[in-house]
Design an enzyme around this catalytic site. Structure first.
Site, PDB file in Angstrom:
ATOM      1  N   ASP A 203     -60.035  33.871 -44.442  1.00  0.00           N
ATOM      2  CA  ASP A 203     -59.209  33.903 -43.233  1.00  0.00           C
ATOM      3  C   ASP A 203     -59.558  32.724 -42.318  1.00  0.00           C
ATOM      4  O   ASP A 203     -60.616  32.092 -42.470  1.00  0.00           O
ATOM      5  CB  ASP A 203     -59.463  35.241 -42.514  1.00  0.00           C
ATOM      6  CG  ASP A 203     -58.264  35.713 -41.713  1.00  0.00           C
ATOM      7  OD1 ASP A 203     -57.399  34.878 -41.412  1.00  0.00           O
ATOM      8  OD2 ASP A 203     -58.212  36.907 -41.382  1.00  0.00           O
TER       9      ASP A 203
ATOM     10  N   ASP B 216     -49.075  38.871 -40.643  1.00  0.00           N
ATOM     11  CA  ASP B 216     -49.670  40.136 -40.197  1.00  0.00           C
ATOM     12  C   ASP B 216     -48.592  41.169 -39.895  1.00  0.00           C
ATOM     13  O   ASP B 216     -48.897  42.343 -39.707  1.00  0.00           O
ATOM     14  CB  ASP B 216     -50.537  39.907 -38.954  1.00  0.00           C
ATOM     15  CG  ASP B 216     -51.907  39.352 -39.318  1.00  0.00           C
ATOM     16  OD1 ASP B 216     -52.291  39.457 -40.498  1.00  0.00           O
ATOM     17  OD2 ASP B 216     -52.585  38.821 -38.423  1.00  0.00           O
TER      18      ASP B 216
HETATM   19  C1  GLA Z   1     -56.353  38.188 -39.390  1.00  0.00           C
HETATM   20  C2  GLA Z   1     -55.688  38.555 -40.711  1.00  0.00           C
HETATM   21  C3  GLA Z   1     -55.631  40.062 -40.851  1.00  0.00           C
HETATM   22  C4  GLA Z   1     -57.014  40.633 -40.755  1.00  0.00           C
HETATM   23  C5  GLA Z   1     -57.672  40.215 -39.456  1.00  0.00           C
HETATM   24  C6  GLA Z   1     -59.119  40.629 -39.421  1.00  0.00           C
HETATM   25  O1  GLA Z   1     -55.541  38.492 -38.319  1.00  0.00           O
HETATM   26  O2  GLA Z   1     -54.422  38.001 -40.793  1.00  0.00           O
HETATM   27  O3  GLA Z   1     -55.028  40.405 -42.073  1.00  0.00           O
HETATM   28  O4  GLA Z   1     -57.772  40.211 -41.863  1.00  0.00           O
HETATM   29  O5  GLA Z   1     -57.617  38.808 -39.281  1.00  0.00           O
HETATM   30  O6  GLA Z   1     -59.749  40.232 -38.254  1.00  0.00           O
END
Ligand code: GLA
Length: 733
Positions: free
Chosen positions: A479, A546
């Site tokens: 990420d 997301d």
């Molecule tokens: C980001 C990712 C999510 C999740 C969060 C965790 O926003 O896109 O899918 O993994 O971080 O903090």
């Protein structure tokens, strides 16, 4: 000579011709200058020299005088700045005294089979059998500069790759202020522009608009390719549709700052440029050094957007994605993020794993919150030590327990970051990207690690490697959750950090997949802020957004699939009401939309009723039945949801198909987004089938391909909003 796959140079005509399946790209040398002649439908080698307008320029005829008019009008194949070309330039170079000026003249060229790598950068690849390349050297003798333009083509694909190497062969330091990767000069002809724009949770919405005078420009200054704009641009005929009309698509194999621009110039030409952004870019090139600009891909279609999409999909699947998972059925995973957020422990995870296993799900992915003392997003990034309060016995205990249940384990990392509240930051405050003397802006309570420094990269890599070696972990979600601001470094020059940062990311991901070749890597950046071809070189799939709401995803995934194959699009079935928009959607509809991607789950499955669990079991079976077809097939948009389609699109329904390459099988996905009163069942026109074959639906009805494509297919009447239906067709005669 194979006129569908060749690169030639004619001494007599002084023309380079790149012949592809259905298109031709031609470059000409006029006097000492390199000009763009043509990129379009197939024409003979060396055609179209008149497009260089040599007769218009007295300068070209050797008459002294108006060089300036020439410089500002000639269709340069690669345009340098400071010497009279006032259109958007591709290259800006200052000499040691700080004067801007560079004049590129043709010097040499090479044509060969295969394709070279670009040092340190992701790029398409090919073998001596399926790729051919051309390199053209342009020189500026005053600066001692050699600019090498590299082109490659692939057998069967209408796409030209372009990259640039700038070498200082002189004796003084030079300053590069802009080095774009591609420049293309086209007749304007009422063309329009298509880009992908958005925001967090709304990535890659398709935008289509006319091109007026002046410049249209998109880009990113954020250090990531970004949610807001996308390293893609298409220049399209005003009448281009899904199945007809000219579409020239530009895609940039890079994950950091970029610019893509088109300017309608005074002579009604369109100069298009794409490359690393010149924002906060200043590269000191010492004698003997080279700068490598990343690769841009330019595709050509006269059969509308659909053909462009399939060209990019095949290019990425055949020549960019290297992962051993590319052609494999991906494990169906369940991610605990939307189920628990930071609030989990071993028992909670195992409870999820057991229920998921009973439904046929194959992998548990533990998301953010397993390390340091992280129970919210305000600490511990950089401290990649398991939190034994949450996970007694550490990762090996968790992995063993998950494996005993019969599932694999995956894990989340955010390797490029550091929290101010972390042991790492307390030990190495200078390891964060910041301008000395200035307090850097926090974003999600975190700072970016200065991975332009080798010792920082080594720390990051060793942290990940140690974790992966400590337990049986088969998958990593990498990420990256904030943009770069306050861009300073203790080690790298100011104007070089942004690009050196990307080189650092690429080096780290290369080390990771080299040391762990069987790892399934999924990139992610606050959802889909780094969904780009650069990342695909390292990971076969990228988390798309997301926003997991199925109806929102129709738009997000349609924009994403405009260039990326469905096999690359991270998509999960999540819980309702949806955590981002509050919408409640049928569980079945959610599965149909996730099937147009990697397919997985992101929900507290322990809270599902027996009925819902049995439906999930059916969905798992559905995935196993169709995943080969979805992953390997050709995508056809039957009814879109975006302004790509100008007329007659009510947006009440969306439909797409994946068709096997041999046309023996197809899957039609239909979603009624919004029910409409007193309407007959909808007629849609299928695509991509074999006209002369007959196809049987799973309910036994038989149709010819020609009927389904030309007379049309009457969908079932559906009651209610956000309802989906799958139709599976198999060739029977
Ligand atoms: C980001 C990712 C999510 C999740 C969060 C965790 O926003 O896109 O899918 O993994 O971080 O903090």
């Amino acid at each position: 000579m194979d006129k569908k796959f060749s690169i030639t140079y004619s001494e007599e005509k002084r023309c380079f011709t790149l012949q592809m399946e259905r298109s031709t790209y031609i470059i000409g040398v006029a006097g000492e200058y390199l000009g763009h002649i043509y990129f379009g439908r197939k024409v003979p080698d060396d055609a179209g020299r008149s497009m260089l307008f040599e007769d218009d320029f007295s300068f070209m005829k050797g008459v002294p005088g108006d060089k300036c008019t020439f410089m500002d009008s000639f269709p340069f194949e690669y345009a340098s700045e400071g010497i009279g070309d006032f259109r958007p330039g591709s290259l800006s170079v200052r000499n040691a005294e700080g004067f801007l000026g560079c004049e590129l003249k043709y010097a040499d060229h090479r044509i060969y089979d295969g394709k070279k790598k670009i040092p340190g950068l992701p790029a398409t690849f090919g073998t001596n059998e399926d790729a051919k390349s051309l390199e053209i050297d342009l020189v500026d003798d005053t600066l001692g500069l050699v600019v090498t333009l590299s082109y490659s083509i692939f057998r069967g694909l209408d796409v030209v790759t372009r990259s640039v190497t700038v070498k200082n062969n002189g004796s003084e330091n030079l300053r590069l202020e802009k080095v774009l990767s591609a420049c293309l000069e086209l007749p304007w002809e009422n063309r329009e522009i298509v880009t992908l724009s958005g925001s967090w949770g709304r990535e890659r919405f398709i935008d289509r608009r006319p091109i007026g005078h002046g410049r249209v420009e998109i880009g990113s200054k954020r250090g990531i390719s970004s949610h807001q704009e996308h390293p893609f641009l298409a220049v399209v005929a005003e009448n281009a549709t899904e199945t007809s009309g000219e579409v020239i698509g530009f895609s940039f194999v890079y994950s950091g700052n970029f610019v893509a621009q088109a300017e309608r110039t005074q002579h009604d030409m369109l100069r298009v440029g794409m490359g690393v952004s010149d924002y906060n870019f200043l590269w000191e090139l010492q004698p003997g050094e080279s700068f490598y600009a990343p690769e841009a891909l330019i595709s050509y279609s006269y059969e509308g957007f659909g053909a462009m999409s399939r060209t990019f999909h095949d290019t990425f699947r055949k020549h960019l994605i290297r992962s051993p998972y590319l052609h494999k059925k991906r494990p169906i995973l369940i991610n605990n993020w939307e189920a628990t957020y930071f609030d989990f422990n071993l028992d909670r995870l195992l409870e999820i794993a057991r229920t998921a296993k009973s439904a046929g799900i194959e992998m548990l992915v533990m998301d953010d919150g397993w390390f340091g003392h992280r129970s919210s997003d305000n600490c511990s990034l950089g401290d990649w030590i398991v939190n034994e309060e949450k996970l007694p016995g550490g990762l090996s205990a968790l992995a063993n327990a998950v494996n005993e249940i019969g599932m694999d384990l995956g894990i989340w990392f955010e390797p490029e970051m550091v929290s101010p509240d972390s042991d790492l930051y307390r030990a190495h405050p200078d390891w964060a990207v910041k301008i000395p003397g200035r307090e850097p802006a926090l974003c999600r309570t975190q700072l970016v690690l200065d991975i332009t420094r080798k010792e920082v990269r080594d720390y990051v890599f060793n942290s990940i490697s140690r974790v992966l070696k400590s337990a049986n972990i088969r998958y990593v979600k990498w990420d990256m959750n904030r943009p770069l601001t306050d861009v300073g470094s203790m080690a790298s020059a100011g104007g070089e950090i942004m690009h050196r940062y990307m080189l650092g990311v690429y080096e780290l991901q290369e080390r990771l997949i080299t040391e762990f070749p069987d790892l399934l890597l999924e990139n992610c950046s606050s959802g889909g802020a780094r969904f780009d071809p650069g990342m695909l070189y390292y990971s076969p799939q990228i988390w798309c957004s997301d926003d997991t709401d199925a109806i929102e995803r129709l738009t997000i995934q349609e924009g994403t699939a405009l260039i990326y194959p469905l096999s690359a699009i991270g998509a999960h079935v999540s819980i309702c009401p949806n955590h981002t928009v509050g919408r409640t959607t049928d569980l079945y509809t959610r599965s149909v939309v996730a099937l147009a991607g990697t397919f997985g789950y992101e929900m507290d499955i322990t809270k599902m009723s027996d009925e819902e669990l049995s439906e999930i079991r059916d969905q798992v079976e559905m995935y196993h039945r169709y995943s080969d077809l979805v992953r390997e097939g050709d995508l056809y948009r039957i009814k879109g949801n975006s302004p790509l389609y100008k007329n007659g699109n009510d947006r009440a329904s969306v439909a797409w198909m994946t068709v096997a390459k041999d046309k023996s099988e197809a899957l039609l996905s239909y979603v009624q987004v919004c029910a409409v009163a007193n309407r007959r069942a909808e007629v849609i026109y299928l695509q991509g089938l074999d006209e002369d074959s007959e196809y049987v639906l799973d309910d036994g009805r038989v149709f010819s391909g020609a009927e389904l494509m030309h007379i049309g297919f009457v969908t079932d009447k559906i009651w209610g909003d956000a309802k989906a239906k799958l139709y599976h067709l198999t060739r029977c005669r």
